[in-house]
Design a protein around this motif. Sequence first.
Motif, mmCIF file in Angstrom:
data_model
loop_
_atom_site.group_PDB
_atom_site.id
_atom_site.type_symbol
_atom_site.label_atom_id
_atom_site.label_comp_id
_atom_site.label_asym_id
_atom_site.label_seq_id
_atom_site.Cartn_x
_atom_site.Cartn_y
_atom_site.Cartn_z
ATOM 1 N N VAL A 107 -44.428 -10.905 -15.183
ATOM 2 C CA VAL A 107 -43.162 -10.845 -14.783
ATOM 3 C C VAL A 107 -43.409 -10.979 -13.095
ATOM 4 C CG1 VAL A 107 -41.026 -9.542 -14.772
ATOM 5 C CG2 VAL A 107 -42.784 -9.634 -16.783
ATOM 6 N N GLY A 108 -43.236 -12.276 -12.791
ATOM 7 C CA GLY A 108 -43.349 -12.493 -11.322
ATOM 8 C C GLY A 108 -44.948 -12.240 -10.958
ATOM 9 N N LYS A 109 -45.091 -11.318 -10.086
ATOM 10 C CA LYS A 109 -46.608 -11.122 -9.749
ATOM 11 C C LYS A 109 -47.132 -9.925 -10.470
ATOM 12 C CE LYS A 109 -46.621 -12.741 -5.178
ATOM 13 N NZ LYS A 109 -46.745 -12.768 -3.950
ATOM 14 N N MET A 110 -46.240 -9.285 -11.315
ATOM 15 C CA MET A 110 -46.471 -8.089 -11.928
ATOM 16 C C MET A 110 -46.777 -8.351 -13.454
ATOM 17 S SD MET A 110 -43.786 -5.015 -10.872
ATOM 18 C CE MET A 110 -42.954 -5.385 -9.396
ATOM 19 N N VAL A 111 -47.801 -7.285 -13.797
ATOM 20 C CA VAL A 111 -48.371 -7.545 -15.385
ATOM 21 C C VAL A 111 -47.683 -6.405 -16.187
ATOM 22 C CG1 VAL A 111 -50.229 -7.468 -16.853
ATOM 23 C CG2 VAL A 111 -50.631 -8.474 -14.592
ATOM 24 N N ARG A 112 -46.988 -6.773 -17.404
ATOM 25 C CA ARG A 112 -46.303 -5.768 -18.061
ATOM 26 C C ARG A 112 -46.845 -5.945 -19.652
ATOM 27 N NH1 ARG A 112 -45.392 -3.800 -14.102
ATOM 28 N NH2 ARG A 112 -43.423 -3.353 -13.247
ATOM 29 N N PHE A 113 -46.692 -5.039 -20.234
ATOM 30 C CA PHE A 113 -47.232 -4.828 -21.762
ATOM 31 C C PHE A 113 -46.117 -4.312 -22.641
ATOM 32 C CE2 PHE A 113 -50.475 -3.793 -18.764
ATOM 33 C CZ PHE A 113 -51.529 -4.627 -18.840
ATOM 34 N N LYS A 114 -46.156 -4.859 -23.879
ATOM 35 C CA LYS A 114 -45.410 -4.276 -24.827
ATOM 36 C C LYS A 114 -46.139 -3.333 -25.862
ATOM 37 C CE LYS A 114 -41.989 -8.086 -25.332
ATOM 38 N NZ LYS A 114 -41.370 -9.162 -26.110
ATOM 39 N N LEU A 115 -45.537 -2.257 -26.049
ATOM 40 C CA LEU A 115 -46.255 -0.964 -26.656
ATOM 41 C C LEU A 115 -46.507 -1.574 -28.240
ATOM 42 C CD1 LEU A 115 -47.274 1.747 -26.571
ATOM 43 C CD2 LEU A 115 -44.975 2.686 -27.450
ATOM 44 N N ASN A 137 -35.863 -4.136 -19.064
ATOM 45 C CA ASN A 137 -36.046 -4.318 -20.375
ATOM 46 C C ASN A 137 -36.893 -2.896 -20.993
ATOM 47 O OD1 ASN A 137 -36.664 -4.827 -23.246
ATOM 48 N ND2 ASN A 137 -36.885 -6.961 -22.933
ATOM 49 N N PRO A 138 -36.663 -2.167 -21.778
ATOM 50 C CA PRO A 138 -37.371 -0.998 -22.176
ATOM 51 C C PRO A 138 -38.857 -1.490 -22.648
ATOM 52 C CG PRO A 138 -35.450 -0.751 -23.509
ATOM 53 C CD PRO A 138 -35.390 -2.035 -22.434
ATOM 54 N N SER A 139 -38.753 -2.490 -23.459
ATOM 55 C CA SER A 139 -39.936 -3.007 -24.449
ATOM 56 C C SER A 139 -41.207 -3.344 -23.291
ATOM 57 C CB SER A 139 -39.799 -4.113 -25.250
ATOM 58 O OG SER A 139 -39.479 -5.365 -24.523
ATOM 59 N N PHE A 140 -40.803 -3.507 -22.128
ATOM 60 C CA PHE A 140 -41.906 -3.807 -21.100
ATOM 61 C C PHE A 140 -42.522 -2.487 -20.580
ATOM 62 C CE2 PHE A 140 -40.149 -8.195 -21.470
ATOM 63 C CZ PHE A 140 -41.450 -8.969 -21.514
ATOM 64 N N GLU A 160 -47.227 -4.444 -29.243
ATOM 65 C CA GLU A 160 -48.322 -5.295 -29.446
ATOM 66 C C GLU A 160 -49.842 -4.559 -28.922
ATOM 67 O OE1 GLU A 160 -47.359 -8.655 -26.726
ATOM 68 O OE2 GLU A 160 -45.762 -9.505 -28.239
ATOM 69 N N ILE A 161 -49.470 -3.939 -28.008
ATOM 70 C CA ILE A 161 -50.889 -2.989 -27.875
ATOM 71 C C ILE A 161 -51.429 -2.154 -29.047
ATOM 72 C CG2 ILE A 161 -51.783 -1.147 -26.261
ATOM 73 C CD1 ILE A 161 -51.285 -3.898 -24.639
ATOM 74 N N LEU A 162 -50.216 -1.384 -29.629
ATOM 75 C CA LEU A 162 -50.747 -0.698 -30.682
ATOM 76 C C LEU A 162 -51.540 -1.737 -31.977
ATOM 77 C CD1 LEU A 162 -47.928 1.833 -30.906
ATOM 78 C CD2 LEU A 162 -50.263 2.236 -30.022
ATOM 79 N N SER A 163 -50.749 -2.804 -32.114
ATOM 80 C CA SER A 163 -51.191 -3.866 -33.191
ATOM 81 C C SER A 163 -52.654 -4.147 -32.623
ATOM 82 C CB SER A 163 -50.373 -4.861 -33.209
ATOM 83 O OG SER A 163 -50.886 -5.802 -33.869
ATOM 84 N N LYS A 173 -61.331 -10.191 -21.417
ATOM 85 C CA LYS A 173 -62.585 -10.257 -22.010
ATOM 86 C C LYS A 173 -62.198 -9.450 -23.532
ATOM 87 C CE LYS A 173 -65.625 -7.217 -20.616
ATOM 88 N NZ LYS A 173 -66.901 -6.469 -19.893
ATOM 89 N N ILE A 174 -61.388 -8.368 -23.216
ATOM 90 C CA ILE A 174 -61.176 -7.932 -24.644
ATOM 91 C C ILE A 174 -59.744 -8.288 -25.355
ATOM 92 C CG2 ILE A 174 -62.202 -5.589 -24.051
ATOM 93 C CD1 ILE A 174 -59.635 -4.503 -23.155
ATOM 94 N N GLY A 175 -59.217 -9.395 -24.909
ATOM 95 C CA GLY A 175 -58.115 -10.282 -25.414
ATOM 96 C C GLY A 175 -56.927 -9.401 -25.355
ATOM 97 N N LEU A 176 -56.668 -8.404 -24.554
ATOM 98 C CA LEU A 176 -55.506 -7.629 -24.495
ATOM 99 C C LEU A 176 -54.209 -8.319 -24.263
ATOM 100 C CD1 LEU A 176 -55.114 -4.588 -24.515
ATOM 101 C CD2 LEU A 176 -54.987 -4.622 -21.919
ATOM 102 N N PRO A 177 -52.955 -8.287 -25.298
ATOM 103 C CA PRO A 177 -51.921 -8.966 -24.886
ATOM 104 C C PRO A 177 -51.452 -8.377 -23.648
ATOM 105 C CG PRO A 177 -51.845 -7.403 -26.684
ATOM 106 C CD PRO A 177 -53.304 -7.440 -26.223
ATOM 107 N N HIS A 178 -50.852 -9.348 -22.764
ATOM 108 C CA HIS A 178 -50.004 -9.086 -21.551
ATOM 109 C C HIS A 178 -48.913 -9.893 -21.144
ATOM 110 C CE1 HIS A 178 -53.366 -11.218 -20.024
ATOM 111 N NE2 HIS A 178 -52.724 -11.334 -18.873
ATOM 112 N N TYR A 179 -48.275 -9.631 -20.270
ATOM 113 C CA TYR A 179 -47.031 -10.620 -19.884
ATOM 114 C C TYR A 179 -47.166 -10.513 -18.449
ATOM 115 C CZ TYR A 179 -45.397 -10.820 -24.446
ATOM 116 O OH TYR A 179 -45.169 -10.906 -25.836
#
Length: 160
Positions: free
Chosen positions: A114-122, A78-81, A124-127, A106-112
């Motif tokens: 996926v298995g053992k990996m951490v992924r982000f949505k651009l 998924n290109p959004s991750f 949500e990070i910009l928001s 600590k900074i409340g960064l939104p993340h997901y």
Amino acid sequence: MDTFQFGQKITLNENELATRWGISPKTLQRWRCEGRGPKYFKLSKRVSYPIDEILTFEFESLHESTDGVTCDPEQFNNPSFLTAREIAAKIDIPLYLLTHPGERKKIGLPHYRVGKMVRFKLEEILSWARQRTAEVESKKQTPPRIIQLGNIQPGLTRMM
């Protein structure tokens, strides 16, 4: 009814189990903290794993393939991750803020996860970045607090 014979071993300690599975005893300790692994007894400081619980855990851990075991492969495609490195490059944020779990929390960064990996949505990070910037700006706009000294003597005079 099964009869117990004193020659039989019905439990393994964490070192014996770690040797059986070829892992570190520290891994078993971490698993207990995370609520993973086989059920165990804890009597005082001694940890013992019943053989039947070990066998049950091993049986439940058997898999024929990796398909659907840890994650949905479509989520990776998924290109959004995005990975932490991709996000850091796109918005010029230090990589350690994205990769270190304590910093993310600590900074409340939104993340997901996926298995053992951490992924982000651009998006949500910009928001999140806009919100943090607005918070910092609002703190800068508050007038500085002025403390009236009144009859309080300066620190050096008071100490004498």
